[in-house]
Enzyme design. Structure first.
Site, mmCIF file in Angstrom:
data_model
loop_
_atom_site.group_PDB
_atom_site.id
_atom_site.type_symbol
_atom_site.label_atom_id
_atom_site.label_comp_id
_atom_site.label_asym_id
_atom_site.label_seq_id
_atom_site.Cartn_x
_atom_site.Cartn_y
_atom_site.Cartn_z
ATOM 1 N N ASP A 10 0.450 -9.457 12.712
ATOM 2 C CA ASP A 10 0.000 -8.127 13.088
ATOM 3 C C ASP A 10 -1.212 -7.794 12.214
ATOM 4 O O ASP A 10 -1.455 -8.451 11.195
ATOM 5 C CB ASP A 10 1.128 -7.121 12.852
ATOM 6 C CG ASP A 10 0.679 -5.694 13.031
ATOM 7 O OD1 ASP A 10 0.165 -5.357 14.110
ATOM 8 O OD2 ASP A 10 0.824 -4.916 12.070
ATOM 9 N N ASP A 12 -2.889 -3.978 11.646
ATOM 10 C CA ASP A 12 -2.820 -2.717 10.926
ATOM 11 C C ASP A 12 -1.522 -2.595 10.138
ATOM 12 O O ASP A 12 -0.432 -2.650 10.699
ATOM 13 C CB ASP A 12 -2.933 -1.546 11.905
ATOM 14 C CG ASP A 12 -4.269 -1.526 12.630
ATOM 15 O OD1 ASP A 12 -5.279 -1.249 11.965
ATOM 16 O OD2 ASP A 12 -4.294 -1.804 13.840
#
Length: 223
Positions: A10, A12
């Site tokens: 991922d 953020d």
């Protein structure tokens, strides 16, 4: 040493500390239209599909189209980050080791392509090499996290079986997406605490972690 077939990150809150920028942009949007906004409201949007988040704002009374909300929030986050690369602890070091050892890496995020390309370029400059073999942006998925589509797309782009890969996430929607895709999932809490989600391997930080630790996570998940 046996290594994972691939690692899917991922972005953020996992690779970069951008959640404060997202939360500030969302709070400004709510304040502009006199919508009460709490810490729980902010946490509810961590990691979700940006258009789902936009629809949540519309339901609360923001008189804008979903596309306009997404464009505004992404633009504010890009402006806030500027030329900085707020890498999370251990992120650069782990990425560097994975590249040196030839492990395929994908970025799987709900952020849009505009932000993905900016962050990919920043990591490339910091590492001196391409950080990812594939990237999946939120505006390129029909169904965003927590649906498995983003992670299945990432594994497909890398040409690997999801069962042989590892995903690293920091949000509830993110770990749900990765687990639903059949990927061994490591949760590294940041803005929200994913450490107690069933089926998730808990790491408090990426600092000091190695590709061998990722391979061990697969063995742990299969035990």
């Amino acid at each position: 040493m046996i290594l994972p077939a691939a690692v899917l990150f991922d972005m953020d809150g996992t690779l970069i500390d951008s959640e404060p920028s997202w939360m500030a942009a969302e709070a400004r949007l709510a304040a502009e239209f006199d919508i009460p906004w709490t810490a729980d409201d902010a946490e509810s949007l961590v990691g979700i599909d940006l258009w789902d988040g936009a629809r949540a704002f519309i339901a609360r009374g923001v008189p804008l189209e979903a596309d306009a909300i997404v464009e505004r929030l992404v633009g504010e986050v890009i402006a806030d980050l500027g030329d900085t690369l707020p890498a999370r602890p251990g992120a650069l070091e782990l990425l560097r080791q994975l590249r040196e050892q030839g492990v395929p890496v994908a970025l799987v995020t709900m952020s849009t392509r505009a932000l993905v390309d900016r962050i990919e370029a920043a990591f490339a400059a910091a590492l001196g090499t391409a950080p990812f073999d594939a990237t999946v942006a939120g505006d390129e998925c029909e169904r965003g996290k927590p649906h498995p589509e983003p992670y299945l797309r990432g594994a497909s782009l890398l040409g690997v079986d999801p069962a042989d890969a590892v995903a690293i996430e920091d949000s509830f929607t993110g770990v749900a997406s990765a687990l639903a895709a059949g990927i061994t999932t490591i949760g590294v809490p940041h803005a929200v605490d994913v450490s107690r989600v069933p089926g998730v391997i808990h790491w408090p930080t990426l600092a000091g972690r190695t590709p061998a630790d990722l391979a061990a996570a697969i063995r742990e998940a299969r035990a």
